[in-house]
Each structure stands twice: as C-alpha cells, then as structure tokens.
Design a protein around this motif. Structure first.
Motif, PDB file in Angstrom:
ATOM      1  N   ARG A  12     -16.142  -2.237 -10.716  1.00 42.28           N
ATOM      2  CA  ARG A  12     -15.207  -1.363 -10.008  1.00 42.28           C
ATOM      3  C   ARG A  12     -14.073  -2.211  -9.450  1.00 42.28           C
ATOM      4  NH1 ARG A  12     -15.332   0.351  -4.512  1.00 42.28           N
ATOM      5  NH2 ARG A  12     -14.179   2.261  -4.261  1.00 42.28           N
ATOM      6  N   PHE A  13     -12.850  -1.713  -9.575  1.00 40.78           N
ATOM      7  CA  PHE A  13     -11.692  -2.408  -9.007  1.00 40.78           C
ATOM      8  C   PHE A  13     -11.581  -2.091  -7.524  1.00 40.78           C
ATOM      9  CE2 PHE A  13     -10.109  -1.933 -13.461  1.00 40.78           C
ATOM     10  CZ  PHE A  13     -10.070  -3.273 -13.756  1.00 40.78           C
ATOM     11  N   ILE A  14     -11.214  -3.085  -6.721  1.00 41.12           N
ATOM     12  CA  ILE A  14     -11.042  -2.847  -5.294  1.00 41.12           C
ATOM     13  C   ILE A  14      -9.571  -2.655  -4.930  1.00 41.12           C
ATOM     14  CG2 ILE A  14     -13.126  -4.090  -4.667  1.00 41.12           C
ATOM     15  CD1 ILE A  14     -11.291  -6.370  -3.685  1.00 41.12           C
ATOM     16  N   THR A  15      -8.666  -3.016  -5.818  1.00 39.76           N
ATOM     17  CA  THR A  15      -7.243  -2.925  -5.505  1.00 39.76           C
ATOM     18  C   THR A  15      -6.789  -1.508  -5.166  1.00 39.76           C
ATOM     19  OG1 THR A  15      -6.834  -4.835  -6.912  1.00 39.76           O
ATOM     20  CG2 THR A  15      -4.936  -3.488  -6.324  1.00 39.76           C
ATOM     21  N   PRO A  16      -7.194  -0.471  -5.919  1.00 38.79           N
ATOM     22  CA  PRO A  16      -6.756   0.879  -5.531  1.00 38.79           C
ATOM     23  C   PRO A  16      -7.243   1.291  -4.137  1.00 38.79           C
ATOM     24  CG  PRO A  16      -7.551   0.903  -7.779  1.00 38.79           C
ATOM     25  CD  PRO A  16      -7.880  -0.448  -7.216  1.00 38.79           C
ATOM     26  N   TRP A  24       1.155  -0.477   4.080  1.00 41.49           N
ATOM     27  CA  TRP A  24       1.578  -0.304   5.469  1.00 41.49           C
ATOM     28  C   TRP A  24       1.842  -1.646   6.147  1.00 41.49           C
ATOM     29  CZ3 TRP A  24       3.780   3.827   6.860  1.00 41.49           C
ATOM     30  CH2 TRP A  24       3.427   5.044   6.267  1.00 41.49           C
ATOM     31  N   LEU A  25       1.097  -2.674   5.781  1.00 41.69           N
ATOM     32  CA  LEU A  25       1.342  -4.003   6.332  1.00 41.69           C
ATOM     33  C   LEU A  25       2.721  -4.508   5.924  1.00 41.69           C
ATOM     34  CD1 LEU A  25       0.262  -6.543   7.817  1.00 41.69           C
ATOM     35  CD2 LEU A  25      -0.582  -7.297   5.588  1.00 41.69           C
ATOM     36  N   VAL A  26       3.077  -4.319   4.676  1.00 41.16           N
ATOM     37  CA  VAL A  26       4.390  -4.762   4.200  1.00 41.16           C
ATOM     38  C   VAL A  26       5.499  -3.935   4.849  1.00 41.16           C
ATOM     39  CG1 VAL A  26       5.860  -4.972   2.158  1.00 41.16           C
ATOM     40  CG2 VAL A  26       3.482  -5.688   2.050  1.00 41.16           C
ATOM     41  N   ILE A  27       5.256  -2.633   5.044  1.00 39.22           N
ATOM     42  CA  ILE A  27       6.249  -1.792   5.716  1.00 39.22           C
ATOM     43  C   ILE A  27       6.496  -2.296   7.139  1.00 39.22           C
ATOM     44  CG2 ILE A  27       6.666   0.523   6.672  1.00 39.22           C
ATOM     45  CD1 ILE A  27       7.199   0.371   3.709  1.00 39.22           C
ATOM     46  N   LEU A  60      19.963  -3.370   8.600  1.00 39.57           N
ATOM     47  CA  LEU A  60      19.529  -1.971   8.504  1.00 39.57           C
ATOM     48  C   LEU A  60      19.370  -1.550   7.041  1.00 39.57           C
ATOM     49  CD1 LEU A  60      21.677  -0.374  11.332  1.00 39.57           C
ATOM     50  CD2 LEU A  60      19.217  -0.836  11.356  1.00 39.57           C
ATOM     51  N   ALA A  61      20.308  -1.981   6.195  1.00 38.96           N
ATOM     52  CA  ALA A  61      20.209  -1.670   4.768  1.00 38.96           C
ATOM     53  C   ALA A  61      18.988  -2.344   4.154  1.00 38.96           C
ATOM     54  CB  ALA A  61      21.479  -2.109   4.045  1.00 38.96           C
ATOM     55  N   ALA A  62      18.694  -3.569   4.589  1.00 35.68           N
ATOM     56  CA  ALA A  62      17.527  -4.284   4.065  1.00 35.68           C
ATOM     57  C   ALA A  62      16.226  -3.576   4.437  1.00 35.68           C
ATOM     58  CB  ALA A  62      17.517  -5.720   4.579  1.00 35.68           C
ATOM     59  N   ILE A  63      16.185  -2.970   5.610  1.00 39.42           N
ATOM     60  CA  ILE A  63      14.995  -2.211   5.998  1.00 39.42           C
ATOM     61  C   ILE A  63      14.786  -1.051   5.022  1.00 39.42           C
ATOM     62  CG2 ILE A  63      14.004  -0.673   7.748  1.00 39.42           C
ATOM     63  CD1 ILE A  63      15.322  -2.430   9.877  1.00 39.42           C
ATOM     64  N   LEU A  64      15.849  -0.302   4.757  1.00 34.55           N
ATOM     65  CA  LEU A  64      15.734   0.840   3.847  1.00 34.55           C
ATOM     66  C   LEU A  64      15.362   0.411   2.427  1.00 34.55           C
ATOM     67  CD1 LEU A  64      18.756   2.998   5.020  1.00 34.55           C
ATOM     68  CD2 LEU A  64      16.329   3.372   5.476  1.00 34.55           C
ATOM     69  N   VAL A  65      16.039  -0.618   1.937  1.00 40.56           N
ATOM     70  CA  VAL A  65      15.758  -1.106   0.581  1.00 40.56           C
ATOM     71  C   VAL A  65      14.337  -1.673   0.497  1.00 40.56           C
ATOM     72  CG1 VAL A  65      16.418  -2.860  -1.121  1.00 40.56           C
ATOM     73  CG2 VAL A  65      18.164  -1.497   0.017  1.00 40.56           C
ATOM     74  N   GLY A  66      13.908  -2.387   1.534  1.00 41.44           N
ATOM     75  CA  GLY A  66      12.552  -2.936   1.551  1.00 41.44           C
ATOM     76  C   GLY A  66      11.488  -1.858   1.517  1.00 41.44           C
ATOM     77  N   ILE A  67      11.708  -0.772   2.266  1.00 42.43           N
ATOM     78  CA  ILE A  67      10.747   0.328   2.270  1.00 42.43           C
ATOM     79  C   ILE A  67      10.680   0.986   0.894  1.00 42.43           C
ATOM     80  CG2 ILE A  67      10.341   2.640   3.200  1.00 42.43           C
ATOM     81  CD1 ILE A  67      11.334   1.560   5.908  1.00 42.43           C
ATOM     82  N   VAL A  68      11.837   1.216   0.284  1.00 43.12           N
ATOM     83  CA  VAL A  68      11.865   1.862  -1.039  1.00 43.12           C
ATOM     84  C   VAL A  68      11.199   0.978  -2.083  1.00 43.12           C
ATOM     85  CG1 VAL A  68      13.400   2.622  -2.899  1.00 43.12           C
ATOM     86  CG2 VAL A  68      13.865   3.301  -0.543  1.00 43.12           C
ATOM     87  N   PHE A  69      11.533  -0.310  -2.112  1.00 47.62           N
ATOM     88  CA  PHE A  69      10.946  -1.193  -3.116  1.00 47.62           C
ATOM     89  C   PHE A  69       9.453  -1.415  -2.885  1.00 47.62           C
ATOM     90  CE2 PHE A  69      15.292  -2.961  -4.210  1.00 47.62           C
ATOM     91  CZ  PHE A  69      15.329  -2.297  -5.424  1.00 47.62           C
ATOM     92  N   ALA A  73       6.687  -0.597  -5.717  1.00 48.22           N
ATOM     93  CA  ALA A  73       5.699  -1.591  -6.147  1.00 48.22           C
ATOM     94  C   ALA A  73       4.281  -1.065  -5.973  1.00 48.22           C
ATOM     95  CB  ALA A  73       5.881  -2.884  -5.363  1.00 48.22           C
ATOM     96  N   ALA A  74       3.996  -0.393  -4.861  1.00 51.29           N
ATOM     97  CA  ALA A  74       2.661   0.154  -4.633  1.00 51.29           C
ATOM     98  C   ALA A  74       2.341   1.240  -5.654  1.00 51.29           C
ATOM     99  CB  ALA A  74       2.547   0.701  -3.215  1.00 51.29           C
ATOM    100  N   GLU A  75       3.300   2.106  -5.937  1.00 48.14           N
ATOM    101  CA  GLU A  75       3.080   3.146  -6.938  1.00 48.14           C
ATOM    102  C   GLU A  75       2.876   2.542  -8.324  1.00 48.14           C
ATOM    103  OE1 GLU A  75       6.112   6.112  -6.801  1.00 48.14           O
ATOM    104  OE2 GLU A  75       5.494   6.808  -4.819  1.00 48.14           O
ATOM    105  N   PHE A  76       3.613   1.492  -8.646  1.00 49.65           N
ATOM    106  CA  PHE A  76       3.444   0.852  -9.945  1.00 49.65           C
ATOM    107  C   PHE A  76       2.031   0.294 -10.101  1.00 49.65           C
ATOM    108  CE2 PHE A  76       3.609  -2.951 -12.630  1.00 49.65           C
ATOM    109  CZ  PHE A  76       4.001  -2.367 -13.815  1.00 49.65           C
TER     110      PHE A  76
END
Length: 97
Positions: A12-16, A24-27, A60-69, A73-76
């Motif tokens: 079983r994979f633990i990553t999912p 949330w940690l990265v956010i 401020l732009a980096a916060i928005l871009v960081g959240i989107v990326f 990445a998590a969805e990928f």
C-alpha cells in the motif's frame, strides 16, 4: 490514515494518505515567507519607497502563485497514484498476474 507497519510493507502506498498534511504545511510556509517579504518591503520603504513597494507587491504575488503551484503539485501527485490504481483495476479485470 496508515499504520506504522505500512512503512515497511510495499502493498500500500502511504503518499496519498499524507499528501494533505504536506500540502497544508507548504501552504503555511508559503504564507509565512510571503508575510516576511511584505515586512521586509515595508522596512525597505524607509530607504527606497518605490523598491519597498515593489517588494511588497511581489511578495503578495508570490503568496498567490505559491498557493496555486502547491495545489497543482499536490493534485498531480494524487493523479499519478489514481492512475496507478485504475491501471491495477484494469489489469485485474483482464486476469493478468
């Protein structure tokens, strides 16, 4: 979630199961670093008002871009594991193994 035994077995994979806490940690880290940049920009306004303003806006732009990326990445990662599950189901339907 997952058991401690799952760390030593490859059935079983633990990553999912742990991708959401890492997301949330990265956010939180992205927001904290962005807020740090905003405060740096505010402090830099004393020396150079235009440069400090640009730093505040870019933080401020980096916060928005960081959240989107981070979300992308998590969805990928989750999509890759979902594809693996679906391919396993197709393999099991065909009787291979």
């Amino acid at each position: 979630m997952f058991n401690f035994r799952d760390l030593f077995q490859w059935d079983r994979f633990i990553t999912p199961a742990i991708i959401k806490p890492f997301y949330w940690l990265v956010i939180v880290l992205t927001v904290l670093i962005g807020i740090s940049g905003v405060f740096s920009g505010l402090a830099a306004m004393a020396v150079s008002p235009f440069g400090g303003f640009i730093l505040v806006l870019s933080s401020l732009a980096a916060i928005l871009v960081g959240i989107v990326f981070t979300r992308i990445a998590a969805e990928f990662i989750l999509i890759v594991f979902r594809i693996n599950e679906h391919l396993g189901a197709i393999r099991d339907q065909q009787g291979f193994r």
